[in-house]
Design a protein around this motif. Structure first.
Motif, PDB file in Angstrom:
ATOM      1  N   ASN A 194      76.945 -60.319  27.687  1.00 42.76           N
ATOM      2  CA  ASN A 194      76.668 -58.894  27.494  1.00 42.76           C
ATOM      3  C   ASN A 194      76.231 -58.196  28.778  1.00 42.76           C
ATOM      4  OD1 ASN A 194      77.293 -59.371  24.846  1.00 42.76           O
ATOM      5  ND2 ASN A 194      75.401 -58.530  24.002  1.00 42.76           N
ATOM      6  N   THR A 195      75.473 -58.897  29.609  1.00 44.60           N
ATOM      7  CA  THR A 195      75.022 -58.303  30.870  1.00 44.60           C
ATOM      8  C   THR A 195      76.208 -58.018  31.787  1.00 44.60           C
ATOM      9  OG1 THR A 195      72.896 -59.456  30.708  1.00 44.60           O
ATOM     10  CG2 THR A 195      73.536 -58.610  32.874  1.00 44.60           C
ATOM     11  N   VAL A 196      77.108 -58.981  31.905  1.00 46.94           N
ATOM     12  CA  VAL A 196      78.316 -58.792  32.715  1.00 46.94           C
ATOM     13  C   VAL A 196      79.143 -57.641  32.158  1.00 46.94           C
ATOM     14  CG1 VAL A 196      80.539 -59.829  33.367  1.00 46.94           C
ATOM     15  CG2 VAL A 196      78.430 -61.173  33.534  1.00 46.94           C
ATOM     16  N   ALA A 197      79.324 -57.632  30.829  1.00 46.93           N
ATOM     17  CA  ALA A 197      80.132 -56.587  30.205  1.00 46.93           C
ATOM     18  C   ALA A 197      79.524 -55.197  30.410  1.00 46.93           C
ATOM     19  CB  ALA A 197      80.297 -56.869  28.707  1.00 46.93           C
ATOM     20  N   GLN A 198      78.218 -55.079  30.247  1.00 42.56           N
ATOM     21  CA  GLN A 198      77.559 -53.789  30.467  1.00 42.56           C
ATOM     22  C   GLN A 198      77.778 -53.308  31.890  1.00 42.56           C
ATOM     23  OE1 GLN A 198      73.411 -53.898  29.412  1.00 42.56           O
ATOM     24  NE2 GLN A 198      73.817 -54.583  27.327  1.00 42.56           N
ATOM     25  N   ASP A 199      77.667 -54.222  32.840  1.00 46.87           N
ATOM     26  CA  ASP A 199      77.844 -53.867  34.248  1.00 46.87           C
ATOM     27  C   ASP A 199      79.269 -53.406  34.528  1.00 46.87           C
ATOM     28  OD1 ASP A 199      76.926 -53.757  37.032  1.00 46.87           O
ATOM     29  OD2 ASP A 199      78.255 -55.456  37.357  1.00 46.87           O
ATOM     30  N   LEU A 200      80.245 -54.160  34.048  1.00 43.66           N
ATOM     31  CA  LEU A 200      81.646 -53.806  34.282  1.00 43.66           C
ATOM     32  C   LEU A 200      82.023 -52.515  33.552  1.00 43.66           C
ATOM     33  CD1 LEU A 200      83.375 -57.323  34.032  1.00 43.66           C
ATOM     34  CD2 LEU A 200      82.513 -56.131  36.067  1.00 43.66           C
ATOM     35  N   ASN A 201      81.584 -52.381  32.316  1.00 42.83           N
ATOM     36  CA  ASN A 201      81.877 -51.160  31.558  1.00 42.83           C
ATOM     37  C   ASN A 201      81.249 -49.933  32.210  1.00 42.83           C
ATOM     38  OD1 ASN A 201      83.395 -52.445  29.534  1.00 42.83           O
ATOM     39  ND2 ASN A 201      81.569 -52.942  28.343  1.00 42.83           N
ATOM     40  N   SER A 202      80.049 -50.116  32.743  1.00 48.92           N
ATOM     41  CA  SER A 202      79.351 -49.014  33.408  1.00 48.92           C
ATOM     42  C   SER A 202      80.107 -48.534  34.644  1.00 48.92           C
ATOM     43  CB  SER A 202      77.935 -49.447  33.790  1.00 48.92           C
ATOM     44  OG  SER A 202      77.247 -48.413  34.458  1.00 48.92           O
ATOM     45  N   THR A 253      77.486 -54.045  24.344  1.00 46.43           N
ATOM     46  CA  THR A 253      78.066 -54.237  25.675  1.00 46.43           C
ATOM     47  C   THR A 253      78.370 -52.910  26.374  1.00 46.43           C
ATOM     48  OG1 THR A 253      80.316 -54.390  24.773  1.00 46.43           O
ATOM     49  CG2 THR A 253      79.093 -56.455  25.033  1.00 46.43           C
ATOM     50  N   ASP A 254      77.937 -51.803  25.800  1.00 48.59           N
ATOM     51  CA  ASP A 254      78.220 -50.485  26.374  1.00 48.59           C
ATOM     52  C   ASP A 254      77.503 -50.310  27.716  1.00 48.59           C
ATOM     53  OD1 ASP A 254      78.227 -47.570  26.859  1.00 48.59           O
ATOM     54  OD2 ASP A 254      78.980 -47.446  24.815  1.00 48.59           O
TER      55      ASP A 254
END
Length: 325
Positions: free
Chosen positions: A292-300, A240-241
């Motif tokens: 995971n896609t949402v998490a990657q976007d928010l984390n980014s 999720t990074d």
């Protein structure tokens, strides 16, 4: 940025916090003052009059998830005390278990392995969640239905190498290593290189035999950079990074389901949930949206773009229609 706190580090930092917890309780935190209103969740303000303390661990994804939960409860009418950013998994866990905090998002793999002491993860994510839910109930902790978001280990490669080698799964990587041993070079953390649920276990599960010269150990942040440059064919990443998306890395599918499942799940002190049962109703549709896609976007947005985790969480809730400003 650290993603999932490993067992040893979590225990060490958690024990430090526990000393404070046992002495005087959690006293940090501040009231949420966001001017938010019900959207698709919290209609009728079912938590009006509730006093809820929301916690999280200290890393980016946890700060975002904690803010998401707190803002959702606030929109549903609750008075929310923000105690996000607790150092270490054990400390955050103890806050929920003891009642010093009421609710947070946590990870099924962390619950099963770190908190409940099991050494063997359960491959099926639903069965893993059910096992944690059932086992932790006796500790006064309720695990609500999990998200698709799964913050676990993976190998990833840049686009040039992806086009060159065409690997999509870890079985493909193993086949490439057998066919062309020099093609599979890895950049990994030292811990991943030595732990049973890391590289040694992965090699055993997939039948890989990588020579030591093909494996370079380095710090987490450098791994993403070197994988993006192609210095190593594959880098160890967390699924999720936000840097996966930002650096256009392609993640290899763990097709034999070796790595433990670390699905995010709302975890609530059972007494608090009995007092305010509508917490489950408010948070459930939000949890269903997390992957995971949402998490990657928010984390980014936080780790790459430098935005504030709380602002990122609120913007997403508003964008998805869960709450209104």
């Amino acid at each position: 940025m650290r993603y999932r706190v490993r067992v040893a580090a979590a225990a060490l930092s958690g024990l430090t916090l526990l000393a404070g917890l046992s002495g005087c309780g959690l006293t940090s935190g501040s009231p949420l003052v966001d001017d938010v209103h019900p959207g698709s969740v919290g209609q009728g303000e079912p938590l009006k009059g509730a006093d809820i303390t929301v916690a999280s661990k200290e890393f980016t994804e946890q700060l975002i998830l904690g803010a998401i939960m707190g803002i959702a409860f606030k929109a549903a009418g609750a008075d929310v005390l923000d105690r996000t950013g607790i150092q270490g998994s054990i400390g955050a866990r103890e806050a929920i278990k003891s009642g010093d905090a009421d609710a947070m998002y946590d990870y099924t793999g962390t619950g099963w392995i770190t908190y409940l002491g099991h050494s063997t993860p359960i491959p099926d994510p639903q069965e893993q969640w059910e096992a944690v839910r059932d086992a932790d109930a006796k500790n006064g902790v309720t695990w609500l239905p999990k998200a698709a978001l799964n913050n676990t280990y993976a190998l990833a490669m840049n686009q040039a190498n992806y086009k060159k080698y065409g690997t999509k799964t870890l079985s493909d990587v193993a086949a490439l290593a057998e066919k062309d041993p020099g093609a599979v070079t890895l950049c990994v953390e030292s811990e991943f290189a030595n732990r049973a649920d890391g590289l040694p276990g992965m090699e055993k599960k997939y039948g890989m035999k990588l020579p030591a010269k093909n494996i370079t150990q380095m710090d987490t942040g450098i791994i993403y950079t070197q994988a993006a440059k192609g210095t190593c064919t594959y880098g160890e990443v967390f699924t999720t990074d936000g840097r996966i998306k930002a650096m256009h890395l392609t993640v290899m599918d763990d097709d034999k389901k070796f790595f433990p499942n670390y699905n995010a799940s709302p975890v609530i002190n059972s007494k608090a949930l009995k007092k305010y049962p509508k917490m489950a109703e408010v948070i459930e549709p939000i949890t269903k949206k997390l992957n995971n896609t949402v998490a990657q976007d928010l984390n980014s947005k936080v780790d790459v773009d430098g935005q504030d985790p709380h602002d990122v969480a609120k913007d997403w809730l508003v964008q998805e229609g869960f709450v209104k400003e």
